[in-house]
Motif scaffolding. Structure first.
Motif, PDB file in Angstrom:
ATOM      1  N   VAL A 274     -23.340 -14.630 -12.356  1.00  0.00           N
ATOM      2  CA  VAL A 274     -22.194 -13.725 -12.477  1.00  0.00           C
ATOM      3  C   VAL A 274     -22.018 -13.298 -13.927  1.00  0.00           C
ATOM      4  O   VAL A 274     -21.804 -12.115 -14.234  1.00  0.00           O
ATOM      5  CB  VAL A 274     -20.910 -14.397 -11.960  1.00  0.00           C
ATOM      6  N   PHE A 275     -22.100 -14.260 -14.820  1.00  0.00           N
ATOM      7  CA  PHE A 275     -21.958 -13.957 -16.245  1.00  0.00           C
ATOM      8  C   PHE A 275     -23.057 -13.005 -16.711  1.00  0.00           C
ATOM      9  O   PHE A 275     -22.812 -12.063 -17.457  1.00  0.00           O
ATOM     10  CB  PHE A 275     -21.998 -15.255 -17.050  1.00  0.00           C
ATOM     11  N   HIS A 276     -24.268 -13.237 -16.233  1.00  0.00           N
ATOM     12  CA  HIS A 276     -25.433 -12.476 -16.686  1.00  0.00           C
ATOM     13  C   HIS A 276     -25.442 -11.053 -16.143  1.00  0.00           C
ATOM     14  O   HIS A 276     -25.867 -10.116 -16.841  1.00  0.00           O
ATOM     15  CB  HIS A 276     -26.713 -13.201 -16.248  1.00  0.00           C
ATOM     16  N   THR A 277     -25.000 -10.862 -14.909  1.00  0.00           N
ATOM     17  CA  THR A 277     -25.124  -9.551 -14.266  1.00  0.00           C
ATOM     18  C   THR A 277     -23.843  -8.729 -14.249  1.00  0.00           C
ATOM     19  O   THR A 277     -23.897  -7.504 -14.129  1.00  0.00           O
ATOM     20  CB  THR A 277     -25.602  -9.715 -12.809  1.00  0.00           C
ATOM     21  N   VAL A 278     -22.680  -9.384 -14.363  1.00  0.00           N
ATOM     22  CA  VAL A 278     -21.413  -8.660 -14.263  1.00  0.00           C
ATOM     23  C   VAL A 278     -20.628  -8.702 -15.576  1.00  0.00           C
ATOM     24  O   VAL A 278     -20.148  -7.675 -16.058  1.00  0.00           O
ATOM     25  CB  VAL A 278     -20.548  -9.224 -13.120  1.00  0.00           C
ATOM     26  N   VAL A 279     -20.499  -9.883 -16.159  1.00  0.00           N
ATOM     27  CA  VAL A 279     -19.671 -10.040 -17.345  1.00  0.00           C
ATOM     28  C   VAL A 279     -20.381  -9.553 -18.603  1.00  0.00           C
ATOM     29  O   VAL A 279     -19.768  -8.900 -19.459  1.00  0.00           O
ATOM     30  CB  VAL A 279     -19.249 -11.515 -17.516  1.00  0.00           C
ATOM     31  N   PHE A 280     -21.663  -9.857 -18.742  1.00  0.00           N
ATOM     32  CA  PHE A 280     -22.381  -9.530 -19.972  1.00  0.00           C
ATOM     33  C   PHE A 280     -22.314  -8.057 -20.356  1.00  0.00           C
ATOM     34  O   PHE A 280     -22.065  -7.736 -21.520  1.00  0.00           O
ATOM     35  CB  PHE A 280     -23.852  -9.972 -19.868  1.00  0.00           C
ATOM     36  N   PRO A 281     -22.537  -7.114 -19.419  1.00  0.00           N
ATOM     37  CA  PRO A 281     -22.458  -5.705 -19.828  1.00  0.00           C
ATOM     38  C   PRO A 281     -21.098  -5.314 -20.390  1.00  0.00           C
ATOM     39  O   PRO A 281     -21.012  -4.385 -21.184  1.00  0.00           O
ATOM     40  CB  PRO A 281     -22.756  -4.945 -18.521  1.00  0.00           C
ATOM     41  N   LEU A 282     -20.032  -6.014 -19.969  1.00  0.00           N
ATOM     42  CA  LEU A 282     -18.702  -5.725 -20.497  1.00  0.00           C
ATOM     43  C   LEU A 282     -18.580  -6.155 -21.947  1.00  0.00           C
ATOM     44  O   LEU A 282     -17.854  -5.529 -22.725  1.00  0.00           O
ATOM     45  CB  LEU A 282     -17.647  -6.444 -19.650  1.00  0.00           C
ATOM     46  N   LEU A 283     -19.292  -7.209 -22.339  1.00  0.00           N
ATOM     47  CA  LEU A 283     -19.118  -7.773 -23.669  1.00  0.00           C
ATOM     48  C   LEU A 283     -19.736  -6.927 -24.767  1.00  0.00           C
ATOM     49  O   LEU A 283     -19.290  -6.975 -25.910  1.00  0.00           O
ATOM     50  CB  LEU A 283     -19.712  -9.188 -23.704  1.00  0.00           C
ATOM     51  N   ASN A 284     -20.776  -6.169 -24.450  1.00  0.00           N
ATOM     52  CA  ASN A 284     -21.399  -5.313 -25.463  1.00  0.00           C
ATOM     53  C   ASN A 284     -20.401  -4.386 -26.135  1.00  0.00           C
ATOM     54  O   ASN A 284     -20.232  -4.420 -27.359  1.00  0.00           O
ATOM     55  CB  ASN A 284     -22.537  -4.497 -24.837  1.00  0.00           C
ATOM     56  N   PRO A 285     -19.713  -3.501 -25.368  1.00  0.00           N
ATOM     57  CA  PRO A 285     -18.780  -2.582 -26.028  1.00  0.00           C
ATOM     58  C   PRO A 285     -17.634  -3.291 -26.722  1.00  0.00           C
ATOM     59  O   PRO A 285     -17.190  -2.863 -27.787  1.00  0.00           O
ATOM     60  CB  PRO A 285     -18.273  -1.704 -24.871  1.00  0.00           C
ATOM     61  N   ILE A 286     -17.135  -4.391 -26.121  1.00  0.00           N
ATOM     62  CA  ILE A 286     -16.005  -5.098 -26.727  1.00  0.00           C
ATOM     63  C   ILE A 286     -16.394  -5.672 -28.082  1.00  0.00           C
ATOM     64  O   ILE A 286     -15.697  -5.493 -29.086  1.00  0.00           O
ATOM     65  CB  ILE A 286     -15.502  -6.214 -25.792  1.00  0.00           C
ATOM     66  N   ILE A 287     -17.525  -6.357 -28.140  1.00  0.00           N
ATOM     67  CA  ILE A 287     -17.958  -6.991 -29.387  1.00  0.00           C
ATOM     68  C   ILE A 287     -18.269  -5.954 -30.457  1.00  0.00           C
ATOM     69  O   ILE A 287     -17.844  -6.067 -31.611  1.00  0.00           O
ATOM     70  CB  ILE A 287     -19.190  -7.895 -29.134  1.00  0.00           C
ATOM     71  N   TYR A 288     -19.007  -4.923 -30.089  1.00  0.00           N
ATOM     72  CA  TYR A 288     -19.378  -3.908 -31.071  1.00  0.00           C
ATOM     73  C   TYR A 288     -18.168  -3.124 -31.572  1.00  0.00           C
ATOM     74  O   TYR A 288     -18.064  -2.815 -32.760  1.00  0.00           O
ATOM     75  CB  TYR A 288     -20.408  -2.949 -30.484  1.00  0.00           C
ATOM     76  N   THR A 289     -17.264  -2.753 -30.672  1.00  0.00           N
ATOM     77  CA  THR A 289     -16.128  -1.944 -31.101  1.00  0.00           C
ATOM     78  C   THR A 289     -15.122  -2.751 -31.912  1.00  0.00           C
ATOM     79  O   THR A 289     -14.551  -2.243 -32.881  1.00  0.00           O
ATOM     80  CB  THR A 289     -15.408  -1.315 -29.886  1.00  0.00           C
ATOM     81  N   LEU A 290     -14.908  -4.007 -31.537  1.00  0.00           N
ATOM     82  CA  LEU A 290     -13.947  -4.822 -32.265  1.00  0.00           C
ATOM     83  C   LEU A 290     -14.437  -5.160 -33.670  1.00  0.00           C
ATOM     84  O   LEU A 290     -13.629  -5.380 -34.567  1.00  0.00           O
ATOM     85  CB  LEU A 290     -13.649  -6.111 -31.494  1.00  0.00           C
ATOM     86  N   ARG A 291     -15.749  -5.210 -33.853  1.00  0.00           N
ATOM     87  CA  ARG A 291     -16.310  -5.598 -35.145  1.00  0.00           C
ATOM     88  C   ARG A 291     -16.822  -4.408 -35.959  1.00  0.00           C
ATOM     89  O   ARG A 291     -17.421  -4.606 -37.008  1.00  0.00           O
ATOM     90  CB  ARG A 291     -17.449  -6.598 -34.936  1.00  0.00           C
ATOM     91  N   ASN A 292     -16.587  -3.199 -35.483  1.00  0.00           N
ATOM     92  CA  ASN A 292     -17.113  -2.023 -36.179  1.00  0.00           C
ATOM     93  C   ASN A 292     -16.007  -0.984 -36.343  1.00  0.00           C
ATOM     94  O   ASN A 292     -15.622  -0.314 -35.392  1.00  0.00           O
ATOM     95  CB  ASN A 292     -18.298  -1.437 -35.395  1.00  0.00           C
TER      96      ASN A 292
END
Length: 312
Positions: A274-292
Motif C-alpha cells: 500500500v505504501f509503495h503503490t498508493v502512498v509513495f506517489p503522494l509524497l513526491n510533490p509534498i516533499i519537493y514543494t515543502l522544501r523548495n
C-alpha cells in the motif's frame, strides 16, 4: 477454457486488503482521498514548472517528468483498487493482470532511471558548475528522460515475457490487491524456481544496486559540500541533495523489501505494498514543494493568475 486435462485460468481473484465491509469502506475513502490529492498536486507541479521561466533549469525539468510518472502510477493500481472496494467479486482478467504488471514495472523502472539522471544532474551542478549548462543541455535532459523510459520498458518486457509463457491451470487467488510478479508466478502449474531466481536478480538485486549507488553518490556530494563551506549556494545545494535522499529512501525502501527476498508471503507485505503503490506517489510533490521555495512561489503565481490565490 479447457487446455489439456486442466482448465486454463482466464481471470484472477484478488483477496484484497480486508474482507470486512466496514474496513473496505474506510479504505475506499482513504484511498480516494490520496487519489484526489495526488492528481492535482502533480498536475500543479508540472504546470508551474512548464509555465514559469524561473524554473527552466534541468533540475525542474526532471522534477516535472517525475511528477508525470506519479500521475501515470495513479491509473495503474489505485483506480482498480477503488472499484474493487465497492465490488463483491474482486477479479481481474488474465490480460488485465499482465497489463497491470507490465505498466507497474515500466513506470517503476523509468522512475529509478530518472532518479539516476537526477543524481547525474546534481553531480555536474555541484562539482562542475562552470560546465553545467554545456554538459546538462536540454538535448541531454531529453536523452536522459528517453533513456529512462526505454530502460523501464526493457525491464518490464523482460519481466512479463516469461510470465506469459507460464501455464496457469488451477489456483487463481492472489493474496493481494493488485497483480505483481511475487504473487502471480506462485500460481503457475510448473516449477518456477529458476524463474524466481531470475526475477530476484532482475528486480531485487538491480534495485538494491541502484539504491546503494544513489546513496553513495548523494552522500559523497554532501561531504563535498560540507567540506567546501557554508555559503548560501552550498546550503541550497545540500538541501536539494537531502530532498533527493529522502525520495530515494521512500521509494527504494519498500521496493527492496518486496523484491530483495524470496517470493514468499510475509505479514507486512500488504502494508508495504500500500505504501509503495498508493502512498509513495503522494509524497513526491509534498516533499519537493515543502522544501523548495521556488516551486511554492511558482505555484502561487500560477494560482494567482487564475484568481485561486490571493496571498503574498
Amino acid at each position: 477454457m479447457e487446455h489439456g486435462n486442466h482448465t486454463e485460468v482466464t481471470e484472477f481473484l484478488l483477496l484484497g486488503l480486508s474482507e470486512t465491509r466496514e474496513v473496505q469502506l474506510f479504505l475506499f475513502v482513504l484511498f480516494l482521498l490520496f487519489y484526489i490529492i495526488i492528481l492535482p498536486a502533480n498536475v500543479l507541479i508540472i504546470l508551474s514548472i512548464w509555465g514559469d521561466p524561473h524554473l527552466g533549469s534541468p533540475m525542474y525539468f526532471f522534477l516535472a517528468n517525475l511528477a508525470f510518472l506519479d500521475i501515470c502510477y495513479c491509473f495503474v493500481i489505485p483506480l482498480k483498487v477503488l472499484s474493487h472496494f465497492l465490488s463483491h467479486h474482486k477479479t481481474i482478467s488474465y490480460r488485465g493482470c499482465l497489463a497491470q504488471l507490465f505498466f507497474l514495472h515500466l513506470l517503476g523502472g523509468a522512475e529509478i532511471n530518472l532518479l539516476m539522471g537526477m543524481a547525474f544532474d546534481r553531480y555536474v551542478a555541484i562539482c562542475q558548475p562552470l560546465r553545467y549548462t554545456t554538459v546538462v543541455s536540454r538535448g541531454v535532459c531529453w536523452a536522459l528522460v528517453g533513456a529512462a523510459w526505454a530502460v523501464g520498458f526493457m525491464h518490464s518486457f523482460i519481466q512479463v515475457i516469461p510470465i506469459v509463457r507460464l501455464p496457469f491451470c488451477g489456483p487463481n487467488e492472489l493474496d493481494s490487491f493488485f497483480c505483481d510478479i511475487t504473487q502471480v508466478i506462485k500460481l503457475a502449474c510448473t516449477d518456477v524456481y529458476v524463474l524466481e531466481f531470475f526475477m530476484f536478480f532482475n528486480s531485487g538485486l538491480v534495485t538494491m544496486l541502484c539504491f546503494i549507488l544513489l546513496l553513495i553518490s548523494y552522500g559523497a556530494l554532501l561531504v563535498w559540500l560540507w567540506a567546501g563551506g557554508s555559503s548560501k549556494g552550498m546550503s541550497k545545494a545540500a538541501s536539494t541533495c537531502i530532498t533527493h535522499i529522502i525520495i530515494i529512501i521512500i521509494m527504494f525502501g519498500p521496493a527492496t523489501y518486496i523484491y530483495c527476498r524470496p517470493f514468499r508471503s510475509f505479514p507486512l507485505d500488504k502494508v508495504v505494498a500500500v505504501f509503495h503503490t498508493v502512498v509513495f506517489p503522494l509524497l513526491n510533490p509534498i516533499i519537493y514543494t515543502l522544501r523548495n521555495k521556488e516551486i511554492i512561489s511558482a505555484m502561487k503565481r500560477l494560482l494567482g493568475r487564475y484568481g485561486l490565490w490571493r496571498g503574498k
